[in-house]
Write a protein that holds these residues in place. Sequence first.
Motif, PDB file in Angstrom:
ATOM      1  N   LEU A 126       0.833  -1.209   0.000  1.00 11.54           N
ATOM      2  CA  LEU A 126       0.000   0.000   0.000  1.00 11.54           C
ATOM      3  C   LEU A 126       0.866   1.258   0.000  1.00 11.54           C
ATOM      4  CD1 LEU A 126      -2.715  -1.251   2.487  1.00 11.54           C
ATOM      5  CD2 LEU A 126      -3.063  -0.715   0.066  1.00 11.54           C
ATOM      6  N   ALA A 127       1.998   1.189   0.715  1.00 10.22           N
ATOM      7  CA  ALA A 127       2.874   2.368   0.784  1.00 10.22           C
ATOM      8  C   ALA A 127       3.394   2.748  -0.607  1.00 10.22           C
ATOM      9  CB  ALA A 127       4.044   2.090   1.725  1.00 10.22           C
ATOM     10  N   LEU A 128       3.447   1.801  -1.508  1.00  9.81           N
ATOM     11  CA  LEU A 128       3.954   2.072  -2.862  1.00  9.81           C
ATOM     12  C   LEU A 128       2.971   2.923  -3.684  1.00  9.81           C
ATOM     13  CD1 LEU A 128       6.682   1.159  -3.957  1.00  9.81           C
ATOM     14  CD2 LEU A 128       5.556  -0.768  -5.043  1.00  9.81           C
ATOM     15  N   GLU A 129       1.686   2.906  -3.286  1.00  8.18           N
ATOM     16  CA  GLU A 129       0.646   3.729  -3.944  1.00  8.18           C
ATOM     17  C   GLU A 129       0.705   3.583  -5.458  1.00  8.18           C
ATOM     18  OE1 GLU A 129       0.348   7.688  -2.462  1.00  8.18           O
ATOM     19  OE2 GLU A 129       0.284   7.027  -0.383  1.00  8.18           O
ATOM     20  N   ILE A 130       0.693   2.376  -5.925  1.00 10.50           N
ATOM     21  CA  ILE A 130       0.824   2.100  -7.359  1.00 10.50           C
ATOM     22  C   ILE A 130      -0.438   2.529  -8.121  1.00 10.50           C
ATOM     23  CG2 ILE A 130       0.327  -0.305  -6.832  1.00 10.50           C
ATOM     24  CD1 ILE A 130       1.634  -1.229  -9.179  1.00 10.50           C
ATOM     25  N   GLN A 131      -0.207   3.151  -9.277  1.00  8.62           N
ATOM     26  CA  GLN A 131      -1.308   3.648 -10.130  1.00  8.62           C
ATOM     27  C   GLN A 131      -1.309   2.885 -11.460  1.00  8.62           C
ATOM     28  OE1 GLN A 131      -3.250   5.935  -8.764  1.00  8.62           O
ATOM     29  NE2 GLN A 131      -1.878   6.325  -7.035  1.00  8.62           N
ATOM     30  N   ASN A 132      -2.469   2.861 -12.103  1.00  5.95           N
ATOM     31  CA  ASN A 132      -2.555   2.208 -13.422  1.00  5.95           C
ATOM     32  C   ASN A 132      -1.510   2.784 -14.370  1.00  5.95           C
ATOM     33  OD1 ASN A 132      -4.707   0.723 -12.552  1.00  5.95           O
ATOM     34  ND2 ASN A 132      -6.265   2.014 -13.532  1.00  5.95           N
ATOM     35  N   GLY A 133      -0.881   1.930 -15.134  1.00  9.31           N
ATOM     36  CA  GLY A 133       0.033   2.383 -16.197  1.00  9.31           C
ATOM     37  C   GLY A 133       1.473   2.573 -15.733  1.00  9.31           C
ATOM     38  N   GLU A 134       1.727   2.526 -14.423  1.00 10.19           N
ATOM     39  CA  GLU A 134       3.100   2.772 -13.963  1.00 10.19           C
ATOM     40  C   GLU A 134       4.017   1.583 -14.258  1.00 10.19           C
ATOM     41  OE1 GLU A 134       2.859   5.995 -10.372  1.00 10.19           O
ATOM     42  OE2 GLU A 134       2.594   3.906  -9.806  1.00 10.19           O
ATOM     43  N   ARG A 135       5.326   1.910 -14.367  1.00 13.72           N
ATOM     44  CA  ARG A 135       6.337   0.855 -14.533  1.00 13.72           C
ATOM     45  C   ARG A 135       6.860   0.505 -13.138  1.00 13.72           C
ATOM     46  NH1 ARG A 135      10.036   4.236 -18.173  1.00 13.72           N
ATOM     47  NH2 ARG A 135       9.102   5.710 -16.744  1.00 13.72           N
ATOM     48  N   VAL A 136       6.697  -0.767 -12.784  1.00 12.30           N
ATOM     49  CA  VAL A 136       6.962  -1.181 -11.399  1.00 12.30           C
ATOM     50  C   VAL A 136       7.974  -2.326 -11.372  1.00 12.30           C
ATOM     51  CG1 VAL A 136       5.879  -2.046  -9.275  1.00 12.30           C
ATOM     52  CG2 VAL A 136       4.565  -0.570 -10.821  1.00 12.30           C
ATOM     53  N   LEU A 137       8.909  -2.237 -10.411  1.00 11.89           N
ATOM     54  CA  LEU A 137       9.880  -3.317 -10.205  1.00 11.89           C
ATOM     55  C   LEU A 137       9.696  -3.910  -8.814  1.00 11.89           C
ATOM     56  CD1 LEU A 137      12.566  -4.926 -10.724  1.00 11.89           C
ATOM     57  CD2 LEU A 137      13.803  -2.890  -9.925  1.00 11.89           C
ATOM     58  N   ASP A 138       9.520  -5.224  -8.755  1.00 15.61           N
ATOM     59  CA  ASP A 138       9.522  -5.948  -7.477  1.00 15.61           C
ATOM     60  C   ASP A 138      10.857  -6.703  -7.464  1.00 15.61           C
ATOM     61  OD1 ASP A 138       9.003  -7.406  -5.234  1.00 15.61           O
ATOM     62  OD2 ASP A 138       7.109  -8.281  -5.931  1.00 15.61           O
ATOM     63  N   MET A 139      11.840  -6.127  -6.745  1.00 18.23           N
ATOM     64  CA  MET A 139      13.241  -6.561  -6.915  1.00 18.23           C
ATOM     65  C   MET A 139      13.550  -7.930  -6.303  1.00 18.23           C
ATOM     66  SD  MET A 139      16.591  -4.380  -5.915  1.00 18.23           S
ATOM     67  CE  MET A 139      16.831  -3.347  -7.323  1.00 18.23           C
ATOM     68  N   CYS A 140      12.878  -8.280  -5.214  1.00 13.87           N
ATOM     69  CA  CYS A 140      13.119  -9.559  -4.516  1.00 13.87           C
ATOM     70  C   CYS A 140      11.741 -10.195  -4.334  1.00 13.87           C
ATOM     71  CB  CYS A 140      13.764  -9.308  -3.160  1.00 13.87           C
ATOM     72  SG  CYS A 140      15.216  -8.247  -3.241  1.00 13.87           S
ATOM     73  N   ALA A 141      11.267 -10.909  -5.338  1.00 11.21           N
ATOM     74  CA  ALA A 141       9.818 -11.126  -5.419  1.00 11.21           C
ATOM     75  C   ALA A 141       9.296 -12.472  -4.924  1.00 11.21           C
ATOM     76  CB  ALA A 141       9.361 -10.909  -6.865  1.00 11.21           C
ATOM     77  N   ALA A 142      10.143 -13.510  -4.860  1.00  7.85           N
ATOM     78  CA  ALA A 142       9.604 -14.843  -4.511  1.00  7.85           C
ATOM     79  C   ALA A 142       9.286 -14.949  -3.023  1.00  7.85           C
ATOM     80  CB  ALA A 142      10.615 -15.922  -4.884  1.00  7.85           C
ATOM     81  N   PRO A 143       8.252 -15.678  -2.652  1.00 11.69           N
ATOM     82  CA  PRO A 143       7.384 -16.502  -3.494  1.00 11.69           C
ATOM     83  C   PRO A 143       6.299 -15.749  -4.265  1.00 11.69           C
ATOM     84  CG  PRO A 143       6.755 -16.739  -1.195  1.00 11.69           C
ATOM     85  CD  PRO A 143       7.981 -15.869  -1.207  1.00 11.69           C
ATOM     86  N   GLY A 144       6.158 -14.451  -4.064  1.00 16.38           N
ATOM     87  CA  GLY A 144       5.249 -13.699  -4.931  1.00 16.38           C
ATOM     88  C   GLY A 144       4.024 -13.108  -4.255  1.00 16.38           C
ATOM     89  N   GLY A 145       3.969 -13.197  -2.927  1.00 17.17           N
ATOM     90  CA  GLY A 145       2.793 -12.676  -2.222  1.00 17.17           C
ATOM     91  C   GLY A 145       2.573 -11.197  -2.485  1.00 17.17           C
ATOM     92  N   LYS A 146       3.654 -10.427  -2.419  1.00 19.24           N
ATOM     93  CA  LYS A 146       3.479  -8.979  -2.606  1.00 19.24           C
ATOM     94  C   LYS A 146       3.248  -8.653  -4.080  1.00 19.24           C
ATOM     95  CE  LYS A 146       5.883  -7.938   1.620  1.00 19.24           C
ATOM     96  NZ  LYS A 146       6.443  -9.306   1.833  1.00 19.24           N
ATOM     97  N   SER A 147       3.821  -9.451  -4.998  1.00 24.17           N
ATOM     98  CA  SER A 147       3.542  -9.217  -6.428  1.00 24.17           C
ATOM     99  C   SER A 147       2.046  -9.406  -6.694  1.00 24.17           C
ATOM    100  CB  SER A 147       4.307 -10.209  -7.321  1.00 24.17           C
ATOM    101  OG  SER A 147       5.647 -10.311  -6.969  1.00 24.17           O
ATOM    102  N   VAL A 148       1.480 -10.474  -6.134  1.00 18.47           N
ATOM    103  CA  VAL A 148       0.037 -10.722  -6.315  1.00 18.47           C
ATOM    104  C   VAL A 148      -0.762  -9.579  -5.708  1.00 18.47           C
ATOM    105  CG1 VAL A 148      -1.865 -12.235  -5.565  1.00 18.47           C
ATOM    106  CG2 VAL A 148       0.230 -13.230  -6.500  1.00 18.47           C
ATOM    107  N   ALA A 149      -0.352  -9.125  -4.517  1.00 16.32           N
ATOM    108  CA  ALA A 149      -1.085  -8.039  -3.855  1.00 16.32           C
ATOM    109  C   ALA A 149      -1.000  -6.745  -4.667  1.00 16.32           C
ATOM    110  CB  ALA A 149      -0.538  -7.839  -2.445  1.00 16.32           C
TER     111      ALA A 149
END
Length: 337
Positions: A126-149
């Motif tokens: 939530l702190a990332l406040e991601i908006q539609n269309g943005e370019r986003v990097l999840d640098m340490c992503a496995a197992p992927g819970g936050k990527s899914v969120a």
Amino acid sequence: MVLSRLKLQSERKLTKQICRVVLDHFEKQYVKELGDSWITIRDILTSPSCWQHAILFNRFNYPFELEKDLQLKRYHTLLQGYFPYYPESLTCYVSRIPGRIPSERHQVGKLKRYYLLNAASLLPVLALEIQNGERVLDMCAAPGGKSVALLQCAYPGYFHCNEYDNLRSKWLKQTLESFIPQPMMNIIKVSELDGREIGDLQPEMFDKVLVDAPCSNDRSWLFSSDTQKASYRLNQRKELPLVQLELLRSAIKALRPGGSLVYSTCTLSKAENSEVISQVLNSHSNIFPVDMKEMASTASHDFTFAPSGQEYGLLVLPDKGKAWGPMFVAKLKKSVS
Ligand SMILES: C[S@@+](CC[C@H](N)C(=O)[O-])C[C@H]1O[C@@H](n2cnc3c(N)ncnc32)[C@H](O)[C@@H]1O
């Protein structure tokens, strides 16, 4: 059949043994860093029967029936209605009463309906406040819970999920396949790079970067079954702040001017949390901390935060009835010029 197997697995987890060498090590450090709060935290971390699990719904296969059941069982939605940024598409149910529902199995061609997680894991997302269309990097992503969120919150224009470890990267791909519809996979890239290299490979490429860093995972380390391995990890623990700092330096390079990044860990350790952030701020004149006080005050209904010692971030402390965390979250912004 499946239900009883899963129930057996979680019962086995509840009877797991606490690793004495880890507990003694934490005890020494955290009494100094957290004072009396450590007593409550220790009681919760060492009692899996008190642990809570949040249920993050998958907007791509919404579980309407389960929602009715959870409401009957007095589960409530997390943070909705209070938070500065809380997209309507994100639904997460929690209960104050400990317990968990079984996780779903991976089935080829069928999207899962929910993901079980520690509710504090949603705070960095939530702190990332991601908006539609943005370019986003999840640098340490496995197992992927936050990527899914993150993908429950918005439709990024481009979403790069990276994981250095080969086996964990396979796990990450499977998580994404289980939750995200095939057409949406076109905007997602999965890589197996050392996150420390991404900044040089893709400078100023991203609007938002999440660094959910490798850290001493306090909750799971306390239940290490192999004492020798645990002692080795504790010895290596002092190397982690340098890795974390290098990952952050790379993230800063990968961020476009004006972009922002979120750093998170699931440890209480000051050396891996606020001290890493202080070092970044002291060595980068183009990076500024983002004030998170509003986030803390609106989230205090569901989470307990460390009252002091966190100048540049929030530290979630496991508490009675709010057994979430440990989770440290800090947000940084790159100046425009
Ligand atoms: C805390 S976990 C990430 C959890 C994940 N964000 C989630 O929510 O499911 C940290 C991950 O970083 C990975 N990792 C460790 N060193 C790395 C590096 N140098 N570059 C990228 N990933 C790394 C670990 O293998 C581990 O999977």
